[in-house]
Design an enzyme around this catalytic site. Structure first.
Site, PDB file in Angstrom:
ATOM      1  NE  ARG A 143     -10.645 -10.017  -1.799  1.00 34.09           N
ATOM      2  CZ  ARG A 143     -10.994  -9.142  -2.739  1.00 34.09           C
ATOM      3  NH1 ARG A 143     -11.291  -9.555  -3.965  1.00 34.09           N
ATOM      4  NH2 ARG A 143     -11.054  -7.849  -2.459  1.00 34.09           N
ATOM      5  CE  LYS A 191      -3.908  -1.875   2.679  1.00 33.82           C
ATOM      6  NZ  LYS A 191      -4.965  -1.756   1.657  1.00 33.82           N
TER       7      LYS A 191
END
Ligand code: BES
Ligand code: ZN
Ligand code: ZN
Length: 465
Positions: free
Chosen positions: A317, A243
């Site tokens: 996920r 990020k």
């Protein structure tokens, strides 16, 4: 933690300063019935009864009464006393008319502080107390709700350096020890074999911050099985798909789903809900090192599906896939998961509304109704079947992203759905777990969003049903 129980006091006719609640419709009529001097007192304090959460003090000898404006004085919201509770001096108060009801929660939470990292603590030992009449059980239930909410806030606010997978385990162990629930933690080789996706995401972390699956079981085996699952990414750097600085800044909150799940489990147990509870928390740090999992890696999931890693920042996920598969193995009659899963859910709905995906319309309706009643809003989003094929991979059974920039929250939910058998009712809450700006009773920082909604639903279904 703030001693909430001391702040809600059973009304036995004790001396207490009255709090008058008015709204813009009732203010004029209320004022007519007051002693003449009150008009001047209110004018001097510029209290016009219209500005919600404004309040004024009405001296009575050495004591005083309080008047506060709320949006609706006949139906109190959870937060309508919060501003007041944050400002009043110590002492005992009571509503001049009626009961605090839902507003008791805000009264308590307004007095919670996260000051573990302040060298100067708030010196007011005790805040204002309010009298409540009626069932003592109602008081206890409100105190538990405040404690659960405070738990979420504290866990999320704690910096990642001090809250890694091991500390999440400690938090779960604390709940188990207090309540006699059974704790089971899987790490090391057993994790690598049984939960390959959790092991892959957590592979880059230092040994003290090794990935693990935290499970807690509680309740009678014959009661209906309910599984609660929470994303426990103690810090999300993005992994090799790193990020940028602003994207990483608040990623200590990426275990917010786990915090919600733990707090909900605490509510289930403390309120002795007649269910067989299965709490499942995959706890990892999505770090960067030579041991990192990589874009292009293919991992065989617990369920047996081969997952190609398209983006190491779509890690939530992945760990949830193995956790949901494990939860489903117990054949529960309901699975609820909480996760700070996508930025896209925030783009769609903003910070206050958890995006809620449900594989049954009736369950969705019940959850939405409970959320409205609890004044803890959620918003349903679609598990849109035609998009499912976008999760295809050139080389494996599926990819962890759709590879396009649209409907990110929907794709994440569709990815999770691949790991939940269609015959198990399932709700997935993509929550922000964070408040970007303060509101009365709700400081900036970690926040429970969707917790009270799901609790109200469970309570309605299993406690009163
Ligand atoms: N933890 C993030 C989601 C997130 C981002 C929550 C910002 C709150 C604020 C998650 O692991 C993530 O990085 N998701 C990516 C998915 C993408 C790579 C497909 C996202 O939402 O951008
Ligand atoms: Zn991520
Ligand atoms: Zn994440």
């Amino acid at each position: 933690m703030t001693d909430f129980a001391s702040l809600l006091v059973p009304d036995r006719g004790q001396q207490a300063r009255p709090i008058h609640l008015v709204d813009k419709d009732s203010f004029a009529a209320w004022l007519k019935k007051r002693p003449a001097e009150d008009r001047a007192l209110l004018e001097a304090q510029r209290f016009d009864g219209k500005t919600a959460y404004a309040f004024a003090i009405l001296p009575r000898g050495n004591e005083f009464e309080v008047v506060s404006a709320v949006k609706n004085a006949t139906e109190l919201s959870p937060w309508c006393l919060a501003s007041l509770a944050g400002k009043l001096p110590e002492g005992t108060y009571k509503l001049a008319h009626g009961q605090p009801g839902k507003a008791a929660l805000g009264w308590l939470l307004a007095q919670h502080r996260f000051d573990a990292y302040r060298s100067k603590k708030d010196d007011s030992e005790r805040g204002p107390r309010i009298l409540v009449s009626g069932e003592p059980a109602r008081i206890e239930a409100t105190v538990r709700l405040a404690q659960a909410t405070a738990l979420v806030r504290d866990l999320v606010n704690t910096p990642a350096a001090d809250l890694g997978p091991a500390e999440l385990e400690v938090a779960a162990a604390g709940l188990a020890n207090r309540t006699g629930a059974q704790l089971n933690v899987i790490g090391g080789e057993e994790l690598a074999v049984g939960y390959p996706l959790i092991a892959a995401v957590g592979a880059a972390a230092t040994p003290e911050r090794a990935p693990r699956l935290i499970e807690l079981e509680w309740g009678k085996p014959e009661d209906p099985r309910v599984a609660i699952v929470g994303k426990g990414v103690c810090f999300d750097s993005g992994g090799l798909d790193l990020k940028n600085a602003s994207g990483m800044r608040i990623m200590k909150k990426d275990m917010g789903g786990a915090a919600h799940a733990l707090a909900l489990a605490q509510l289930v147990i403390e309120n002795r809900l007649p269910v067989r509870l299965h709490l499942v928390i995959p706890a990892v740090e999505n770090a960067v090192s030579g041991a990192s999992y990589r874009p292009g890696d293919i991992v065989r999931s617990r369920k047996g599906l081969f997952v190609e890693i398209d983006n190491t920042d779509a890690e939530g996920r992945l760990i949830l896939a193995d956790a949901l598969a494990k939860a489903a193995e117990g054949q529960p009659e309901l699975i609820v998961d909480f996760a700070t899963l996508t930025g896209a859910a925030r783009v769609a709905l903003g910070p206050d509304l958890p995006a809620t995906f449900v594989n049954r319309d009736d369950l969705a309706g019940e959850l939405e109704a409970a959320a409205r009643e609890a004044e803890d809003p959620i918003w349903r989003m679609p598990l849109w079947d035609p998009y499912d094929e976008q999760l295809k991979s050139d080389v494996a059974d599926l990819s962890n992203t759709s590879g396009n920039a649209m409907a990110g929250a929907v794709y994440a939910a569709l990815f999770l759905r691949r790991f939940v058998p269609s015959d198990i009712p399932w709700a997935h809450l993509d929550t922000w777990a964070w408040r970007d700006s303060a509101k009365p009773g709700r400081p900036k920082g970690g926040e429970a969003l969707g917790l009270r909604a799901v609790w109200a639903f469970l309570e309605g279904r299993y406690l009163q049903g």
